[in-house]
Design a protein around this motif. Structure first.
Motif, PDB file in Angstrom:
ATOM      1  N   GLY B 119     -52.119  83.933 -24.570  1.00 51.52           N
ATOM      2  CA  GLY B 119     -50.813  84.194 -23.967  1.00 51.52           C
ATOM      3  C   GLY B 119     -50.235  85.540 -24.362  1.00 51.52           C
ATOM      4  N   GLN B 120     -50.498  85.957 -25.606  1.00 51.24           N
ATOM      5  CA  GLN B 120     -49.968  87.257 -26.038  1.00 51.24           C
ATOM      6  C   GLN B 120     -50.639  88.400 -25.300  1.00 51.24           C
ATOM      7  OE1 GLN B 120     -49.226  88.122 -30.182  1.00 51.24           O
ATOM      8  NE2 GLN B 120     -49.095  85.948 -30.679  1.00 51.24           N
ATOM      9  N   GLU B 122     -51.799  88.137 -22.221  1.00 45.64           N
ATOM     10  CA  GLU B 122     -51.252  88.108 -20.858  1.00 45.64           C
ATOM     11  C   GLU B 122     -49.863  88.729 -20.837  1.00 45.64           C
ATOM     12  OE1 GLU B 122     -51.588  84.027 -19.565  1.00 45.64           O
ATOM     13  OE2 GLU B 122     -53.682  84.330 -18.997  1.00 45.64           O
ATOM     14  N   ALA B 123     -49.076  88.453 -21.877  1.00 45.62           N
ATOM     15  CA  ALA B 123     -47.737  89.052 -21.951  1.00 45.62           C
ATOM     16  C   ALA B 123     -47.856  90.572 -22.040  1.00 45.62           C
ATOM     17  CB  ALA B 123     -46.978  88.500 -23.150  1.00 45.62           C
ATOM     18  N   ALA B 124     -48.847  91.039 -22.783  1.00 46.01           N
ATOM     19  CA  ALA B 124     -49.049  92.486 -22.917  1.00 46.01           C
ATOM     20  C   ALA B 124     -49.410  93.103 -21.564  1.00 46.01           C
ATOM     21  CB  ALA B 124     -50.147  92.769 -23.936  1.00 46.01           C
ATOM     22  N   TYR B 125     -50.306  92.440 -20.833  1.00 48.66           N
ATOM     23  CA  TYR B 125     -50.652  92.965 -19.501  1.00 48.66           C
ATOM     24  C   TYR B 125     -49.413  93.011 -18.609  1.00 48.66           C
ATOM     25  CZ  TYR B 125     -55.482  91.848 -20.828  1.00 48.66           C
ATOM     26  OH  TYR B 125     -56.683  91.768 -21.465  1.00 48.66           O
ATOM     27  N   MET B 126     -48.581  91.961 -18.716  1.00 46.13           N
ATOM     28  CA  MET B 126     -47.437  91.880 -17.803  1.00 46.13           C
ATOM     29  C   MET B 126     -46.357  92.917 -18.093  1.00 46.13           C
ATOM     30  SD  MET B 126     -48.334  89.853 -15.469  1.00 46.13           S
ATOM     31  CE  MET B 126     -46.860  90.271 -14.559  1.00 46.13           C
ATOM     32  N   ILE B 127     -46.295  93.451 -19.318  1.00 46.78           N
ATOM     33  CA  ILE B 127     -45.341  94.543 -19.535  1.00 46.78           C
ATOM     34  C   ILE B 127     -46.002  95.900 -19.279  1.00 46.78           C
ATOM     35  CG2 ILE B 127     -43.808  93.279 -21.089  1.00 46.78           C
ATOM     36  CD1 ILE B 127     -45.121  94.909 -23.387  1.00 46.78           C
ATOM     37  N   GLY B 128     -47.234  95.876 -18.783  1.00 41.92           N
ATOM     38  CA  GLY B 128     -47.849  97.115 -18.312  1.00 41.92           C
ATOM     39  C   GLY B 128     -48.911  97.716 -19.222  1.00 41.92           C
ATOM     40  N   LEU B 129     -49.258  97.029 -20.309  1.00 41.35           N
ATOM     41  CA  LEU B 129     -50.321  97.570 -21.163  1.00 41.35           C
ATOM     42  C   LEU B 129     -51.667  97.354 -20.474  1.00 41.35           C
ATOM     43  CD1 LEU B 129     -49.472  96.555 -24.843  1.00 41.35           C
ATOM     44  CD2 LEU B 129     -48.423  98.266 -23.409  1.00 41.35           C
ATOM     45  N   ASN B 130     -52.591  98.281 -20.669  1.00 38.08           N
ATOM     46  CA  ASN B 130     -53.947  98.056 -20.177  1.00 38.08           C
ATOM     47  C   ASN B 130     -54.785  97.412 -21.296  1.00 38.08           C
ATOM     48  OD1 ASN B 130     -54.587 100.101 -21.944  1.00 38.08           O
ATOM     49  ND2 ASN B 130     -54.743 101.660 -20.353  1.00 38.08           N
ATOM     50  N   VAL B 138     -51.699  94.885 -29.958  1.00 36.52           N
ATOM     51  CA  VAL B 138     -51.347  93.472 -30.109  1.00 36.52           C
ATOM     52  C   VAL B 138     -52.447  92.669 -30.806  1.00 36.52           C
ATOM     53  CG1 VAL B 138     -50.737  91.357 -28.856  1.00 36.52           C
ATOM     54  CG2 VAL B 138     -49.833  93.558 -28.082  1.00 36.52           C
TER      55      VAL B 138
END
Ligand SMILES: Nc1ncnc2c1ncn2[C@@H]1O[C@H](COP(=O)(O)OP(=O)(O)OP(=O)(O)O)[C@@H](O)[C@H]1O
Ligand SMILES: [Mg+2]
Lengths: 242, 232
Positions: B119-120, B122-130, B138
């Motif tokens: 989940g962490q 996925e959260a990183a992807y959703m704030i725009g991290l590649n 993370v």
């Protein structure tokens, strides 16, 4: 603002989404309701490409695209304009509240640290968490964590925010504080899609309610239409038991 | 204990300790550094699901975990010259120990990376991290504290395994003890003395481990167990 057509998704040959058409206009709050297993989470995950659709067409931002053929780069570009709030918060446990909120601004968007700090302060004030800015997620209650997660997702000013049952993992006495933050966002005109079991919230805040069952949208309408005069038999049944 | 024996033990203590400090410790540190870099790379290509490279990594680990360390040491020092690659004893040892332990550390890193809740990411992807940003910012910062005890365990194992370098002519701690034992005809006393010096080194490492673990815990602000939520 965002439109999806003919979205299909199956897991191991079991159809979970069976041709979903879905649209959200600017400033709308769309509540998605339906029984457990009806595909609500999967819908949000396909919209954000955390799950890859089997077929479907999406119009959002600069993209007008076949959902099966979108490149990694395009997905990242889409996500720059899309927020996601998870049921399980998913805060970065190695970062403080402040760092969690700044991460998307500084690392992902290359924003200047000072500017990001100002923005993070602003959104943390909005969700009432500025006095916990130096805490780590493990030191916060569930409700506080979810409010930080909301701050993190709104910090980059996304065009739309997807919420997947934001209060379901919380003790009942903590749901109120999270719903209050969401109501504030709705009043400010934030475009939101909210998967929820909180019928009170849907009634009060949603500009439109979508009822899903078994991978399809069975009925949709204004909160008034769905809650006081549902047309579909299944919708009636669902609302009478929940 | 005869006074002759005491004399031998006291005079040999520093004769063994000095190659221990000058050879055994650098050999351990360098080999461990190689194994960390190699292990991290082998773990990353596996979790990133890089199709072909991932298979190479699995093959590498299969070979280096499946064959004895001393055989690997002999292949590198005595075997490679016949392929035209001649290395001195010390670099041969660094290479053998580093490559061997790299295979083990790869598994430690891989498990520690997989332990971070998805989940962490996925959260990183959703704030725009590649993907690379997500790993760097993370996942890996949380994986290191998890991997740390096992890595350190491997380090202490390595310290003792470096004694195998005596078999490829590296004059380290144990080689020196062997030489003195042969000269004085006091194998029991001298090998016990060598064991004692290894024990001193590994005890120092254990203290170092405790100290670093305390630092790591302090730095992560008690955030490791998210289950222990404090309502403020
Ligand atoms: N990764 C997956 N692999 C296999 N099956 C899955 C996966 N994710 C979801 N499913 C299945 O898809 C169906 C729909 O799941 P989904 O999570 O979208 O439902 P939901 O409407 O969000 O339910 P809930 O209200 O319980 O959250 C379920 O039957 C579920 O078992
Ligand atoms: Mg769900």
């Amino acid at each position: 603002m965002l439109e999806i057509k003919g979205l299909h998704k199956s897991f191991a040959n079991t159809g979970v989404l069976k041709g979903i058409d879905f649209r959200v206009d600017k400033g709308e709050v769309v509540a998605v309701i339906g029984q457990s297993g009806s595909g609500k989470t999967t819908l949000l995950r396909c919209m954000s490409f955390l799950e890859r659709a089997d077929s479907g067409y999406m119009i959002f931002d600069n993209c007008s695209c076949d959902m099966t053929a979108v490149s990694k780069k395009e997905i990242r570009e889409l996500r720059m304009h899309m927020g996601f709030v998870f049921q399980s918060f998913n805060l970065f446990s190695n970062m403080t509240v402040f760092q969690n909120v700044m991460e998307g601004l500084v690392t992902a968007r290359g924003m200047d640290k000072e500017k990001a700090r100002k923005k993070a302060t602003e959104v943390l004030e909005k969700v009432g968490m500025i006095n916990r800015a130096e805490f780590y997620p493990g030191e916060l209650s569930g409700g506080q964590q979810q409010r930080v997660a909301i701050a993190r997702s709104i910090a980059p000013d996304p065009e739309i925010i997807l919420f997947d049952e934001p209060t379901s993992a919380l003790d009942p006495e903590l749901t109120g504080e999270v719903l209050d933050v969401m109501k504030t966002l709705a009043k400010e005109g934030t475009t939101m899609v909210v998967v929820t079991h909180e019928m009170g919230f849907a009634k009060e805040v949603a500009s439109r309610v979508v009822f899903m069952e078994n991978g399809t949208v069975v009925e949709e309408g204004t909160a008034g239409e769905i809650f006081s005069a549902p047309k579909n038999e299944r919708t009636r049944q669902f609302l009478s038991i929940s | 204990m005869s006074s002759r024996l005491i004399e031998i033990l006291t005079s040999s203590f520093f004769k063994i300790l000095i190659p221990g400090i000058k050879i055994t410790i650098p050999l351990t540190v360098l080999s461990f550094a190689v194994s960390l870099v190699l292990g991290l790379l082998l773990a990353l290509v596996q979790v990133a699901e890089l199709r072909f490279i991932k298979d190479i990594a699995r093959f590498y680990i299969w070979i280096f975990r499946g064959t004895p360390l001393i055989v690997q040491l002999f292949i590198i020092f005595f075997g490679l010259p016949s392929l035209g690659i001649t290395l001195e004893a010390f670099p041969s040892a660094v290479m053998a120990f580093g490559m061997n332990l790299g295979a083990y550390n790869a598994e430690v890193f891989r498990a520690a990376i997989l332990a971070i809740p998805k989940g962490q990411m996925e959260a990183a992807y959703m704030i725009g991290l590649n993907y690379p940003m997500t790993m760097m910012r993370v996942v890996l910062p949380q994986s290191f504290p998890i991997a740390f005890p096992s890595l350190f365990n491997n380090l202490i194992g390595l310290l003792k395994d470096t004694s195998l370098a005596s078999s490829i002519t590296v004059i380290e701690l144990f080689t020196t003890a062997q030489q003195i034992a042969a000269r004085t005809y006091e194998p029991f006393a001298l090998y016990c003395e060598a064991a004692l010096i290894y024990l001193i080194f590994s005890t120092a490492l254990t203290w170092l481990q405790d100290w670093i673990e305390r630092k790591l815990k302090w730095k992560s602000g008690g955030s490791e167990d998210a289950g222990n939520q404090r309502t403020a």
